[in-house]
Design a protein around this motif. Structure first.
Motif, mmCIF file in Angstrom:
data_model
loop_
_atom_site.group_PDB
_atom_site.id
_atom_site.type_symbol
_atom_site.label_atom_id
_atom_site.label_comp_id
_atom_site.label_asym_id
_atom_site.label_seq_id
_atom_site.Cartn_x
_atom_site.Cartn_y
_atom_site.Cartn_z
ATOM 1 N N ARG A 83 0.830 -1.216 0.000
ATOM 2 C CA ARG A 83 0.000 0.000 0.000
ATOM 3 C C ARG A 83 0.855 1.253 0.000
ATOM 4 N N ALA A 84 1.950 1.239 0.761
ATOM 5 C CA ALA A 84 2.835 2.399 0.816
ATOM 6 C C ALA A 84 3.446 2.677 -0.552
ATOM 7 N N ILE A 85 3.849 1.644 -1.244
ATOM 8 C CA ILE A 85 4.420 1.821 -2.585
ATOM 9 C C ILE A 85 3.361 2.338 -3.550
ATOM 10 N N ILE A 86 2.179 1.753 -3.514
ATOM 11 C CA ILE A 86 1.110 2.167 -4.430
ATOM 12 C C ILE A 86 0.676 3.610 -4.163
ATOM 13 N N PHE A 87 0.524 3.978 -2.886
ATOM 14 C CA PHE A 87 0.150 5.356 -2.554
ATOM 15 C C PHE A 87 1.253 6.339 -2.947
ATOM 16 N N SER A 88 2.504 5.941 -2.780
ATOM 17 C CA SER A 88 3.615 6.816 -3.170
ATOM 18 C C SER A 88 3.653 7.021 -4.678
ATOM 19 N N VAL A 89 3.452 5.940 -5.428
ATOM 20 C CA VAL A 89 3.432 6.054 -6.887
ATOM 21 C C VAL A 89 2.241 6.896 -7.341
ATOM 22 N N ALA A 90 1.076 6.650 -6.738
ATOM 23 C CA ALA A 90 -0.104 7.455 -7.076
ATOM 24 C C ALA A 90 0.118 8.923 -6.729
ATOM 25 N N GLY A 91 0.761 9.186 -5.610
ATOM 26 C CA GLY A 91 1.087 10.563 -5.247
ATOM 27 C C GLY A 91 2.041 11.196 -6.240
#
Length: 146
Positions: A81-89
């Motif tokens: 989730r942290a990776i996905i949220f960072s990429v989305a950000g």
């Protein structure tokens, strides 16, 4: 019903992080623009926050709310989730950068040598902080936070 409440409580950290990231981007890149064509933080002052706030309010239901619901329903571990949220950000930062400085066919970006990587980094970090806040609130769900 607690899950529903959690998603709407996450609206507040999203707004704060989005406003802070936009403010940071403006400090790093927007202050390089010295023409009167651009109305940024130096011209608007604290009104800049009032201009950015409605975008932060309206952006959450169409961006991070569905993403948060999907990732929670799929039981993705925190690191994922942290990776996905960072990429989305970071992707969101690219779009915000293009919206803020890309009009006039990229005149501001090229003319003032603005760096897209700073937007990706700032908004990617905001996405990572969003993931940490989400995890913190879920871990402390039974306590006085929710």
């Amino acid at each position: 019903m607690k899950w529903f409440k959690h998603y709407f409580i996450m609206w507040i950290p999203f707004m704060v992080l989005f406003i802070f990231a936009t403010f940071s981007l403006e400090l790093v890149e927007g202050n390089k623009i010295t023409t009167t064509e651009y109305m940024g933080l130096l011209d608007l002052g604290l009104i800049y926050f009032l201009v950015v706030m409605p975008f932060a309010f309206l952006l959450y239901p169409v961006s991070f709310l569905p993403l948060t619901i999907i990732l929670c329903k799929l039981f993705i571990p925190f690191i994922g989730r942290a990776i996905i949220f960072s990429v989305a950000g970071g992707i969101g930062g690219m779009l915000i950068f293009k919206k803020l400085y890309g009009w006039h066919d990229g005149y501001f970006i090229e003319g003032y040598n603005l760096n897209l990587n700073s937007a990706i980094l700032i908004f990617g970090l905001a996405g990572l902080l969003y993931a940490w806040i989400d995890r913190y609130l879920k871990v402390n769900r039974g306590k006085a936070i929710l």
